[in-house]
Write a protein that holds these residues in place. Structure first.
Motif, PDB file in Angstrom:
ATOM      1  N   LEU A  96      -8.116   7.270   6.597  1.00 54.99           N
ATOM      2  CA  LEU A  96      -6.986   6.355   6.455  1.00 54.99           C
ATOM      3  C   LEU A  96      -6.483   5.913   7.828  1.00 54.99           C
ATOM      4  O   LEU A  96      -6.107   4.753   8.017  1.00 54.99           O
ATOM      5  N   PHE A  97      -6.499   6.818   8.802  1.00 59.07           N
ATOM      6  CA  PHE A  97      -6.057   6.489  10.159  1.00 59.07           C
ATOM      7  C   PHE A  97      -6.876   5.337  10.734  1.00 59.07           C
ATOM      8  O   PHE A  97      -6.332   4.407  11.345  1.00 59.07           O
ATOM      9  N   ASP A  98      -8.199   5.378  10.522  1.00 60.96           N
ATOM     10  CA  ASP A  98      -9.074   4.331  11.065  1.00 60.96           C
ATOM     11  C   ASP A  98      -8.845   3.000  10.354  1.00 60.96           C
ATOM     12  O   ASP A  98      -8.916   1.935  10.977  1.00 60.96           O
ATOM     13  N   VAL A  99      -8.572   3.060   9.053  1.00 65.55           N
ATOM     14  CA  VAL A  99      -8.290   1.831   8.313  1.00 65.55           C
ATOM     15  C   VAL A  99      -7.009   1.198   8.849  1.00 65.55           C
ATOM     16  O   VAL A  99      -6.924  -0.026   9.033  1.00 65.55           O
ATOM     17  N   ILE A 100      -5.999   2.011   9.094  1.00 69.11           N
ATOM     18  CA  ILE A 100      -4.739   1.495   9.634  1.00 69.11           C
ATOM     19  C   ILE A 100      -4.961   0.865  11.000  1.00 69.11           C
ATOM     20  O   ILE A 100      -4.412  -0.198  11.311  1.00 69.11           O
ATOM     21  N   ARG A 101      -5.783   1.470  11.808  1.00 76.53           N
ATOM     22  CA  ARG A 101      -6.038   0.963  13.154  1.00 76.53           C
ATOM     23  C   ARG A 101      -6.723  -0.406  13.110  1.00 76.53           C
ATOM     24  O   ARG A 101      -6.519  -1.239  13.996  1.00 76.53           O
ATOM     25  N   ASP A 102      -7.502  -0.654  12.058  1.00 75.47           N
ATOM     26  CA  ASP A 102      -8.209  -1.936  11.925  1.00 75.47           C
ATOM     27  C   ASP A 102      -7.632  -2.787  10.800  1.00 75.47           C
ATOM     28  O   ASP A 102      -8.322  -3.631  10.224  1.00 75.47           O
ATOM     29  N   ALA A 103      -6.352  -2.577  10.485  1.00 74.80           N
ATOM     30  CA  ALA A 103      -5.753  -3.239   9.322  1.00 74.80           C
ATOM     31  C   ALA A 103      -5.692  -4.746   9.463  1.00 74.80           C
ATOM     32  O   ALA A 103      -5.584  -5.464   8.459  1.00 74.80           O
ATOM     33  N   SER A 104      -5.756  -5.246  10.678  1.00 73.31           N
ATOM     34  CA  SER A 104      -5.672  -6.709  10.871  1.00 73.31           C
ATOM     35  C   SER A 104      -6.836  -7.438  10.203  1.00 73.31           C
ATOM     36  O   SER A 104      -6.767  -8.637   9.940  1.00 73.31           O
ATOM     37  N   THR A 105      -7.927  -6.715   9.893  1.00 69.36           N
ATOM     38  CA  THR A 105      -9.102  -7.337   9.266  1.00 69.36           C
ATOM     39  C   THR A 105      -9.004  -7.346   7.746  1.00 69.36           C
ATOM     40  O   THR A 105      -9.852  -7.929   7.072  1.00 69.36           O
ATOM     41  N   LEU A 106      -7.977  -6.696   7.192  1.00 68.87           N
ATOM     42  CA  LEU A 106      -7.845  -6.604   5.742  1.00 68.87           C
ATOM     43  C   LEU A 106      -7.134  -7.845   5.205  1.00 68.87           C
ATOM     44  O   LEU A 106      -6.068  -8.228   5.703  1.00 68.87           O
ATOM     45  N   PRO A 107      -7.682  -8.464   4.154  1.00 58.02           N
ATOM     46  CA  PRO A 107      -7.142  -9.749   3.682  1.00 58.02           C
ATOM     47  C   PRO A 107      -5.944  -9.641   2.744  1.00 58.02           C
ATOM     48  O   PRO A 107      -5.235 -10.620   2.547  1.00 58.02           O
ATOM     49  N   ASP A 108      -5.695  -8.477   2.144  1.00 56.85           N
ATOM     50  CA  ASP A 108      -4.712  -8.422   1.057  1.00 56.85           C
ATOM     51  C   ASP A 108      -3.397  -7.739   1.442  1.00 56.85           C
ATOM     52  O   ASP A 108      -2.649  -7.301   0.580  1.00 56.85           O
ATOM     53  N   LEU A 109      -3.118  -7.626   2.730  1.00 56.11           N
ATOM     54  CA  LEU A 109      -1.878  -6.980   3.144  1.00 56.11           C
ATOM     55  C   LEU A 109      -0.723  -7.970   3.298  1.00 56.11           C
ATOM     56  O   LEU A 109       0.446  -7.575   3.322  1.00 56.11           O
ATOM     57  N   GLY A 110      -1.046  -9.234   3.409  1.00 58.79           N
ATOM     58  CA  GLY A 110       0.002 -10.246   3.509  1.00 58.79           C
ATOM     59  C   GLY A 110       0.900 -10.025   4.713  1.00 58.79           C
ATOM     60  O   GLY A 110       0.458  -9.691   5.809  1.00 58.79           O
ATOM     61  N   ARG A 111       2.216 -10.181   4.481  1.00 58.15           N
ATOM     62  CA  ARG A 111       3.176 -10.058   5.581  1.00 58.15           C
ATOM     63  C   ARG A 111       3.261  -8.636   6.128  1.00 58.15           C
ATOM     64  O   ARG A 111       3.729  -8.420   7.233  1.00 58.15           O
ATOM     65  N   ALA A 112       2.812  -7.658   5.335  1.00 59.05           N
ATOM     66  CA  ALA A 112       2.865  -6.267   5.789  1.00 59.05           C
ATOM     67  C   ALA A 112       1.843  -5.982   6.880  1.00 59.05           C
ATOM     68  O   ALA A 112       1.932  -4.962   7.570  1.00 59.05           O
ATOM     69  N   ALA A 113       0.870  -6.877   7.051  1.00 56.05           N
ATOM     70  CA  ALA A 113      -0.185  -6.640   8.047  1.00 56.05           C
ATOM     71  C   ALA A 113       0.397  -6.458   9.440  1.00 56.05           C
ATOM     72  O   ALA A 113      -0.031  -5.579  10.201  1.00 56.05           O
ATOM     73  N   GLY A 114       1.384  -7.251   9.795  1.00 58.49           N
ATOM     74  CA  GLY A 114       1.997  -7.149  11.113  1.00 58.49           C
ATOM     75  C   GLY A 114       2.716  -5.829  11.307  1.00 58.49           C
ATOM     76  O   GLY A 114       2.687  -5.248  12.401  1.00 58.49           O
TER      77      GLY A 114
END
Length: 524
Positions: free
Chosen positions: A242-260
């Motif tokens: 999960l830590f690695d996913v969070i670190r690369d979260a900018s590449t995830l399409p479905d986070l919307g405004r939460a991505a920032g």
């Protein structure tokens, strides 16, 4: 309710007819609104009975107004006053010491406390080398009491602030003595402490998902449960941490405004990660500040300072661990914390020692009581140099002392680690107000006790003290330049009143204040 009674005469009459007699217990703890309610509900029949003790008014910080009980006879001149002066709890010497202390207050009703109980042992005042030695001394004594047949449930340890429990808890655990924190939580189980520890654990172990989930929105940064679930789903689908996913979260399409917001958290962890290899105390301090925890708790500290004090005490715990284990690392400190916090307080036939704040101790009693941290800034803890605060702190000390039935020990430390820094401590002014005839002074700094007469070892006064007079310019190591306003020798200590450059007046014990005379005028 007070406003309603003031504005609605009919309601007030109905209540007065329904409740013809009114009794208010613990009247010294009432606030102004409660005073108005009682006054208005008895305005016609005047059938009001209140019970209370001005010397036990310790809740001014939450609105209690001591004037309610002090002015009762003026507000109700026809009232009959019954003074309950006999004490059934404490020995004569404990009661005499507490009675002498509280007599220094001006906001009180004079009374002469007495008891038919035994004279008992002298009240001990023990000076220890530092906070750790203080806790070790108490744990050692409790162990001896236990071996001699004293039930642990008979013993209590009181402190002014919750953060002081940490060193005592650790020494009790090391000594195998079960304990409970009454009306509170063990130090390492307090939320704010667990939050900081969770950051530290993620820094050294990216796979610690439990800790990661705890901190991802602590303090609140707008990362909600829906966002967290999506991050967990991506981690499960990709086989990543999960830590690695969070670190690369900018590449995830479905986070919307939460991505920032997730990206901000990832940047924070990236900034903190290199600190994991540094000294534990500095790392803990950086996490508390950089995470936003300190800023959040500082806002809260205006009304509740305890949580901020607790995270500062965690920094102190790390600093102490470093001092005792040179070359230690953050993983070492976390392992130490796990060992301490995971120890179970095993049930014992004799129960367990009770730890609690002085406020929580009101109304209770124990055969053996230890009160720790009797130092300036801890007890009394006077904010803004307010004399009313000092009187309430003296009442709080009085309440703690009178919880003791048989044995009372007051302790303080020459040095204590606070906010991660080891500081020299000044004895509480309350100790100079105790009657020498009822006190046994013990100096544990060199593992030696009082002399044969049980008299207090007296520190040296400044060598040029005979030249000091009102107006003398002196320098205090913490507060700076001041002028002497008065000096009162008494017993084993000399009290001195100083006025500092900002106009604030402070009182110190001269033997411990480390003052230096200044022969030139820097005040102008």
């Amino acid at each position: 309710m007070a406003m309603l009674l003031r504005c609605d005469d009919e309601l007030r009459r109905q209540l007065e007819q329904r409740y013809t007699h009114l009794l208010v217990d613990e009247y010294q703890d009432t606030n102004r609104a409660q005073y108005e309610i009682a006054r208005l509900m008895t305005e016609g029949n005047r059938n009001l009975c209140v019970t209370g003790d001005p010397d036990q008014s310790i809740y001014g910080w939450r609105g209690a107004d001591i004037r309610n009980i002090l002015d009762f006879e003026k507000d109700y001149p026809e009232a009959t006053t019954v003074r309950l002066e006999q004490n059934y709890r404490s020995t004569q010497r404990i009661l005499a010491a507490a009675d002498t202390l509280i007599a220094f207050n001006t906001q009180r009703k004079a009374k002469a406390l007495w008891t038919e109980n035994d004279e008992g042992r002298a009240v001990r005042v023990v000076r220890c080398a530092d906070g750790q030695a203080e806790a070790r001394f108490i744990a050692g004594e409790i162990g001896e009491l236990r071996r001699n047949g004293r039930a642990l449930r008979d013993i209590a340890i009181f402190y002014r602030i919750n953060a002081l429990s940490r060193t005592v808890e650790e020494e009790l655990i090391n000594a195998g003595i079960p304990y409970q924190v009454a009306r509170g939580v063990e130090f390492y189980n307090r939320k704010e402490v667990k939050d900081v520890l969770a950051y530290l654990r993620v820094m050294v172990n990216h796979a610690d998902e439990v800790s990661l989930l705890r901190i991802i929105n602590t303090p609140a940064r707008g990362i909600g449960s829906t966002t967290v679930k999506r991050l967990q789903q991506h981690a499960a689908a990709s086989g990543q941490l999960l830590f690695d996913v969070i670190r690369d979260a900018s590449t995830l399409p479905d986070l919307g405004r939460a991505a920032g917001k997730v990206a901000f958290f990832a940047e924070l962890m990236q900034k903190l990660e290199p600190l994991a290899g540094g000294p534990p105390a500095a790392t803990v301090g950086a996490v508390v500040s950089e995470s936003g925890i300190r800023a959040t708790l500082r806002e809260e500290a205006r009304t509740n300072p305890e949580r901020l004090e607790n995270v500062d005490e965690l920094i102190s715990a790390a600093a102490t661990f470093e001092q005792q284990n040179p070359g230690t690392t953050l993983p070492d400190f976390l392992q130490h914390v796990s060992l301490i916090s995971d120890v179970d307080s095993v049930d014992s036939e004799s129960g367990c020692v009770t730890l609690m704040t002085l406020h929580a101790a009101k109304g209770l009693e124990f055969p053996v009581v230890y009160m720790i941290g009797l130092e300036s800034g801890l007890l009394p803890m006077v904010r803004d140099d307010d004399s009313d605060d000092e009187e309430e702190e003296r009442r709080l000390c009085f309440v703690g002392m009178t919880r003791a039935m048989k044995v009372l020990t007051l302790t303080n430390a020459a040095y204590r680690t606070l906010h991660g820094r080891t500081e020299r401590r000044i004895e509480s002014i309350f100790l100079s107000e105790l009657p020498d005839a009822q006190i046994e002074w013990v100096d544990e700094q060199e593992d030696v006790g009082a002399d044969a007469a049980g008299e207090r070892p007296r520190p040296e006064l400044p060598h040029d003290i005979e030249l000091w007079e009102v107006g003398t310019l002196v320098r205090h190591p913490k507060y700076g330049l001041a002028r002497v306003r008065w000096m009162h020798p008494g017993g084993q200590q000399t009290r001195i009143g100083l006025r500092f450059r900002d106009g604030e007046d402070k009182t110190f014990i001269l033997e411990y204040a480390d003052l230096q005379r200044v022969d030139y005028d820097e005040m102008d």
